[in-house]
Design a protein around this motif. Structure first.
Motif, PDB file in Angstrom:
ATOM      1  N   VAL A  32       1.288  -7.534 -10.006  1.00 56.76           N
ATOM      2  CA  VAL A  32       1.935  -6.310 -10.487  1.00 56.76           C
ATOM      3  C   VAL A  32       1.111  -5.084 -10.092  1.00 56.76           C
ATOM      4  CG1 VAL A  32       2.547  -4.984 -12.549  1.00 56.76           C
ATOM      5  CG2 VAL A  32       3.172  -7.396 -12.383  1.00 56.76           C
ATOM      6  N   VAL A  33      -0.195  -5.131 -10.350  1.00 56.55           N
ATOM      7  CA  VAL A  33      -1.065  -3.997 -10.003  1.00 56.55           C
ATOM      8  C   VAL A  33      -1.004  -3.718  -8.505  1.00 56.55           C
ATOM      9  CG1 VAL A  33      -3.463  -3.217  -9.854  1.00 56.55           C
ATOM     10  CG2 VAL A  33      -2.625  -4.272 -11.961  1.00 56.55           C
ATOM     11  N   THR A  34      -1.080  -4.772  -7.711  1.00 55.64           N
ATOM     12  CA  THR A  34      -1.104  -4.601  -6.251  1.00 55.64           C
ATOM     13  C   THR A  34       0.212  -4.050  -5.722  1.00 55.64           C
ATOM     14  OG1 THR A  34      -2.720  -6.380  -6.009  1.00 55.64           O
ATOM     15  CG2 THR A  34      -1.415  -5.818  -4.064  1.00 55.64           C
ATOM     16  N   HIS A  35       1.324  -4.604  -6.183  1.00 56.49           N
ATOM     17  CA  HIS A  35       2.624  -4.117  -5.712  1.00 56.49           C
ATOM     18  C   HIS A  35       2.865  -2.662  -6.121  1.00 56.49           C
ATOM     19  CE1 HIS A  35       3.701  -8.333  -4.810  1.00 56.49           C
ATOM     20  NE2 HIS A  35       4.640  -7.795  -4.023  1.00 56.49           N
ATOM     21  N   VAL A  36       2.547  -2.341  -7.353  1.00 53.91           N
ATOM     22  CA  VAL A  36       2.760  -0.968  -7.829  1.00 53.91           C
ATOM     23  C   VAL A  36       1.876   0.009  -7.052  1.00 53.91           C
ATOM     24  CG1 VAL A  36       2.449   0.604  -9.782  1.00 53.91           C
ATOM     25  CG2 VAL A  36       3.553  -1.614 -10.130  1.00 53.91           C
ATOM     26  N   ALA A  37       0.597  -0.347  -6.870  1.00 54.50           N
ATOM     27  CA  ALA A  37      -0.328   0.541  -6.155  1.00 54.50           C
ATOM     28  C   ALA A  37       0.110   0.738  -4.704  1.00 54.50           C
ATOM     29  CB  ALA A  37      -1.742  -0.032  -6.209  1.00 54.50           C
ATOM     30  N   PHE A  38       0.514  -0.349  -4.061  1.00 55.41           N
ATOM     31  CA  PHE A  38       0.945  -0.276  -2.664  1.00 55.41           C
ATOM     32  C   PHE A  38       2.194   0.594  -2.537  1.00 55.41           C
ATOM     33  CE2 PHE A  38       3.140  -2.154   1.096  1.00 55.41           C
ATOM     34  CZ  PHE A  38       2.156  -1.905   2.034  1.00 55.41           C
ATOM     35  N   ALA A  39       3.187   0.369  -3.397  1.00 55.41           N
ATOM     36  CA  ALA A  39       4.434   1.139  -3.340  1.00 55.41           C
ATOM     37  C   ALA A  39       4.184   2.611  -3.644  1.00 55.41           C
ATOM     38  CB  ALA A  39       5.454   0.565  -4.320  1.00 55.41           C
ATOM     39  N   LEU A  40       3.334   2.883  -4.640  1.00 54.67           N
ATOM     40  CA  LEU A  40       3.050   4.271  -4.996  1.00 54.67           C
ATOM     41  C   LEU A  40       2.340   4.994  -3.860  1.00 54.67           C
ATOM     42  CD1 LEU A  40       3.080   6.494  -7.149  1.00 54.67           C
ATOM     43  CD2 LEU A  40       0.906   5.603  -8.001  1.00 54.67           C
ATOM     44  N   GLY A  41       1.369   4.329  -3.239  1.00 57.99           N
ATOM     45  CA  GLY A  41       0.660   4.938  -2.109  1.00 57.99           C
ATOM     46  C   GLY A  41       1.600   5.240  -0.956  1.00 57.99           C
ATOM     47  N   LEU A  42       2.462   4.272  -0.621  1.00 57.24           N
ATOM     48  CA  LEU A  42       3.413   4.497   0.468  1.00 57.24           C
ATOM     49  C   LEU A  42       4.402   5.600   0.124  1.00 57.24           C
ATOM     50  CD1 LEU A  42       4.358   0.963   1.873  1.00 57.24           C
ATOM     51  CD2 LEU A  42       2.589   2.552   2.625  1.00 57.24           C
ATOM     52  N   LEU A  43       4.814   5.662  -1.129  1.00 61.31           N
ATOM     53  CA  LEU A  43       5.747   6.708  -1.544  1.00 61.31           C
ATOM     54  C   LEU A  43       5.135   8.089  -1.353  1.00 61.31           C
ATOM     55  CD1 LEU A  43       8.596   6.964  -2.785  1.00 61.31           C
ATOM     56  CD2 LEU A  43       7.515   7.060  -5.028  1.00 61.31           C
ATOM     57  N   ILE A  44       3.853   8.239  -1.688  1.00 58.75           N
ATOM     58  CA  ILE A  44       3.154   9.511  -1.473  1.00 58.75           C
ATOM     59  C   ILE A  44       3.103   9.833   0.011  1.00 58.75           C
ATOM     60  CG2 ILE A  44       0.920  10.677  -1.647  1.00 58.75           C
ATOM     61  CD1 ILE A  44       0.474   9.108  -4.259  1.00 58.75           C
ATOM     62  N   PHE A  45       2.782   8.839   0.828  1.00 57.13           N
ATOM     63  CA  PHE A  45       2.698   9.064   2.277  1.00 57.13           C
ATOM     64  C   PHE A  45       4.057   9.481   2.849  1.00 57.13           C
ATOM     65  CE2 PHE A  45      -0.977   5.784   2.659  1.00 57.13           C
ATOM     66  CZ  PHE A  45      -1.843   6.711   2.092  1.00 57.13           C
ATOM     67  N   LEU A  46       5.110   8.783   2.430  1.00 63.58           N
ATOM     68  CA  LEU A  46       6.441   9.083   2.965  1.00 63.58           C
ATOM     69  C   LEU A  46       6.937  10.448   2.491  1.00 63.58           C
ATOM     70  CD1 LEU A  46       8.085   5.570   2.583  1.00 63.58           C
ATOM     71  CD2 LEU A  46       7.454   6.708   4.723  1.00 63.58           C
ATOM     72  N   PHE A  47       6.691  10.754   1.223  1.00 56.83           N
ATOM     73  CA  PHE A  47       7.076  12.077   0.719  1.00 56.83           C
ATOM     74  C   PHE A  47       6.348  13.170   1.493  1.00 56.83           C
ATOM     75  CE2 PHE A  47       6.429  15.754  -2.003  1.00 56.83           C
ATOM     76  CZ  PHE A  47       7.736  16.038  -2.400  1.00 56.83           C
ATOM     77  N   SER A  48       5.045  12.974   1.714  1.00 53.45           N
ATOM     78  CA  SER A  48       4.265  13.944   2.488  1.00 53.45           C
ATOM     79  C   SER A  48       4.796  14.057   3.914  1.00 53.45           C
ATOM     80  CB  SER A  48       2.799  13.524   2.505  1.00 53.45           C
ATOM     81  OG  SER A  48       2.045  14.331   3.380  1.00 53.45           O
ATOM     82  N   PHE A  49       5.186  12.916   4.502  1.00 55.48           N
ATOM     83  CA  PHE A  49       5.718  12.886   5.869  1.00 55.48           C
ATOM     84  C   PHE A  49       6.932  13.801   5.996  1.00 55.48           C
ATOM     85  CE2 PHE A  49       8.587  11.079   9.031  1.00 55.48           C
ATOM     86  CZ  PHE A  49       7.761  10.868  10.123  1.00 55.48           C
ATOM     87  N   PHE A  50       7.909  13.625   5.107  1.00 55.41           N
ATOM     88  CA  PHE A  50       9.125  14.446   5.173  1.00 55.41           C
ATOM     89  C   PHE A  50       8.854  15.885   4.739  1.00 55.41           C
ATOM     90  CE2 PHE A  50      11.077  10.219   5.099  1.00 55.41           C
ATOM     91  CZ  PHE A  50      12.023  10.359   6.098  1.00 55.41           C
ATOM     92  N   ALA A  51       7.977  16.077   3.751  1.00 52.40           N
ATOM     93  CA  ALA A  51       7.654  17.424   3.282  1.00 52.40           C
ATOM     94  C   ALA A  51       6.955  18.227   4.376  1.00 52.40           C
ATOM     95  CB  ALA A  51       6.774  17.355   2.035  1.00 52.40           C
ATOM     96  N   GLU A  52       6.085  17.565   5.128  1.00 52.55           N
ATOM     97  CA  GLU A  52       5.387  18.270   6.210  1.00 52.55           C
ATOM     98  C   GLU A  52       6.348  18.716   7.303  1.00 52.55           C
ATOM     99  OE1 GLU A  52       1.389  18.119   7.579  1.00 52.55           O
ATOM    100  OE2 GLU A  52       1.356  16.010   6.972  1.00 52.55           O
TER     101      GLU A  52
END
Length: 657
Positions: free
Chosen positions: A87-107
């Protein structure tokens, strides 16, 4: 070797790092494609650009990896692959990728607007979430963007599962000792970046676009968060304070000028115009500060867009300044330049800083002449600290408030634009026609009192999403900046048509000027042509004339005060443009880090890290050619900017009681 450094327990972390680096590489390719004709595209420069980018990507992702690294180190082997671990690993991985993807489109959206990586503007926008979120929602298909982000997120998680990164992370026998080396490596990289690598290290090229492409957006964002206000004396070339004020006092020396305290570190002086045969005039004055109006949009400056018929017509009926330059790249910089008549100081605008009330602004000169001062804004003046700044400097506020109140210590009148006065509204406020209708109502009231008024109007329609009432012009609402400009021009025409029917019209001086250009970004750190704006003064007896003197936004109101034949005390840096001799002509241009003094075709640029560069500006292709430094020019540049910073920080801009 790679597998020995990063054992199986770190398989998912390696995938996480690889995804971030890949997304960053793709983003650089997109930015390169979007600016292919502006970048330096030589092979060595492009390789260097992407290599520096990779260096910053590794540093950036190391910060994101630290929390998970700590988790991997401290969790014992017996918990590998348990429900808790999964649970910790999946949540951390998904949250990190979500930040990266949001930053990607925001940039991408940020680059489309500013042609830059995240900077202090992005930091400022976090504070004003209502306007920014509403603007994004009106400008872009948010459901589609969110859908795209989530779709890509699920695809990346699926691919990572197929590559068995999760499997190896949970099914392994990695010991505590084996985990120490990769943990130390990543934490060490993060420490080196935190302690020794600043964002400016990415700027290794003469071409600004290459510098921006080399940066990493998330790293740039946090760098801007830390450094949105810079001390001039800590970061820029300086002279002794005595030398600075000696140079400036020689620059302001004139038969009309007497310094109040000649021996003090001050430019406070009196200006005498009353010896002439003309009597002082006190017309009403209305300033229309137009959002993002570059000179290149007007046919009067050679455009063939035909979207500013009103302004082009007024250019022939006005004091029309053909060589005037904005000091900065944002609305608050334009407001600062116009009201404080000051060169831009490094970091954030004074409008947005603390303790910016009680300053000597043009409003103080108007107060001494018996004027009522009003600031009109179609949105909520809480945005960008405008109400606090204008209210704290003696202006009454007329805006579209949504419950945010001024600091209770500020004693000023605030008038709301009511719902029944609004015909159209978007993220930034009511349309220009609505704000002008409110101006006319308030001017009618002022006429009854007999008190002259100075109205500062900030328009908003020429701002993304470029939406405005339908049926007004032949460009559909929300389709382009050209539509926003044409509607802005239409609204000015309609405003003047209504004003001409009013008893106060003949005794009202109108000023129209841009706050800044539509885009200041270019291949150079300070792209001169992208600071060129229009400015017009007309009505109330002003004789039409094209004024070609090279000048700055900060000079407009000192010019008006002299035109009206006022005697006044001033702490303003601006000069009367009409009195400028060729050797006096100059303009100030800057961004939050670069500070420039422009004289004819020569540009001196001061940078942090105590650097300076001297250029010849080639007007034909708007390029800069580096030339040997001129000591006199350098000292004058330093004097202006160091004095502006010194006076602000030492309360030298405050009104003397």
């Amino acid at each position: 070797m790679w597998n020995r450094i990063f054992p199986n327990r770190f398989k998912l972390l390696k995938a996480f790092i690889l995804i971030f680096v890949s997304l960053s590489f793709l983003l650089r390719c997109i930015f390169l494609y979007k600016s292919i004709y502006e970048t330096d595209n030589s092979l060595f420069t492009l390789i260097s650009t992407f290599a520096i980018g990779l260096f910053f990507d590794i540093g950036t992702v190391s910060f994101f990896a630290i929390p998970y690294i700590i988790y991997l180190v401290v969790i014992p082997k017996k918990l590998y692959g348990t429900i808790f671990d999964r649970v910790v690993t999946h949540v951390a991985f998904a949250l990190g990728l979500l930040i990266f993807l949001f930053s990607f489109f925001a940039e991408i959206t940020f680059w489309m607007e500013f042609h830059r990586r995240f900077n202090f503007i992005a930091v400022d926008y976090l504070i004003y979430t209502y306007e920014v979120v509403k603007n994004i929602n009106e400008s872009y298909p948010i459901p589609w963007l969110l859908g795209a982000i989530l779709t890509v997120l699920f695809i990346l998680i699926f691919i990572t599962h197929k590559a068995k990164a999760f499997h190896y992370t949970f099914k392994n026998q990695t010991t505590f000792k084996e985990k120490l080396l990769p943990a130390a490596l990543i934490i060490g990289i993060a420490f080196i970046f935190a302690a020794f690598v600043n964002n400016e290290k990415a700027e290794q090229f003469e071409n600004r676009y290459n510098n921006e492409i080399a940066k990493t957006g998330i790293y740039s964002f946090f760098a801007a968060f830390r450094n949105n206000e810079l001390s001039y004396t800590d970061f820029y070339k300086t002279l002794s304070e005595e030398q600075v004020f000696s140079i400036l006092k020689k620059d302001y020396k004139s038969p009309k000028v007497t310094f109040v305290n000649p021996k003090e570190k001050s430019i406070l002086r009196t200006v005498k115009n009353s010896d002439s045969l003309k009597l002082p005039q006190r017309p009403n004055i209305i300033l229309i500060c137009v959002e993002s109006l570059s000179s290149r949009f007007l046919n009067s400056f050679g455009s063939d867009l035909n979207i500013t018929p009103t302004l082009d017509s007024l250019a022939n009926e006005s004091l029309f300044f053909t060589n005037i330059y904005a000091t900065g790249t944002r609305t608050v910089r334009g407001m600062e330049a116009i009201t404080l008549s000051i060169p831009p100081t490094p970091g954030r605008s004074i409008v947005k800083r603390e303790n910016n009330g009680g300053l000597f602004t043009i409003g103080e000169v108007f107060r001494e002449q018996g004027y009522e001062r009003n600031f009109f804004y179609g949105g909520d003046g809480y945005f960008d600290n405008m109400n606090t700044y204008f209210g704290g400097n003696g202006f009454n506020i007329v805006d579209r408030g949504r419950g945010f109140l001024l600091d209770t210590s500020i004693k000023t009148k605030r008038t709301n634009i009511d719902d029944d006065e609004v015909t159209f509204e978007n993220a930034w406020g009511v349309c220009d026609e609505d704000i002008y209708n409110k101006v006319i109502k308030e001017a009618d009231k002022a006429q009854l009192t007999g008190t002259p008024f100075f109205n500062f109007i900030m328009t908003t329609s020429n701002h993304r999403p470029y939406t405005y009432p339908k049926g007004k012009i032949d460009i559909p609402s929300g389709t382009s900046r050209e539509g926003g400009i044409k509607y802005t021009d239409y609204a000015i025409a309609n405003f003047l048509k209504q004003a001409k029917t009013k008893p106060w019209y003949n005794n009202t001086l109108f000023v129209i000027m841009a706050d800044h250009c539509a885009s200041s970004a270019g291949r150079w750190a300070l792209d001169v042509e992208n600071y060129h704006i229009p400015a017009l003064i007309f009505n109330a007896g002003i004789k039409p004339e094209k004024v070609h003197q090279f000048c700055s936004q900060i000079d407009v109101f000192p010019t008006i005060f002299d035109l009206l034949n006022w005697d006044y005390t001033t702490n303003l840096f601006g000069k009367n443009i009409l009195d400028m001799k060729p050797e006096d002509e100059r303009a100030f241009i800057g961004n939050y880090r670069k500070l420039g003094l422009l004289k004819s075709d020569s540009l001196m640029v001061l940078s942090d890290q105590h650097k300076s560069d001297f250029y010849k500006w080639e007007r034909t292709d708007n390029s800069l050619k580096e030339i040997p430094e001129n000591a006199t020019f350098l000292n004058k540049t330093i004097s202006y900017y160091q004095a502006a910073d010194y006076l602000y920080r030492n309360k030298g801009l405050k009104i003397k009681k």
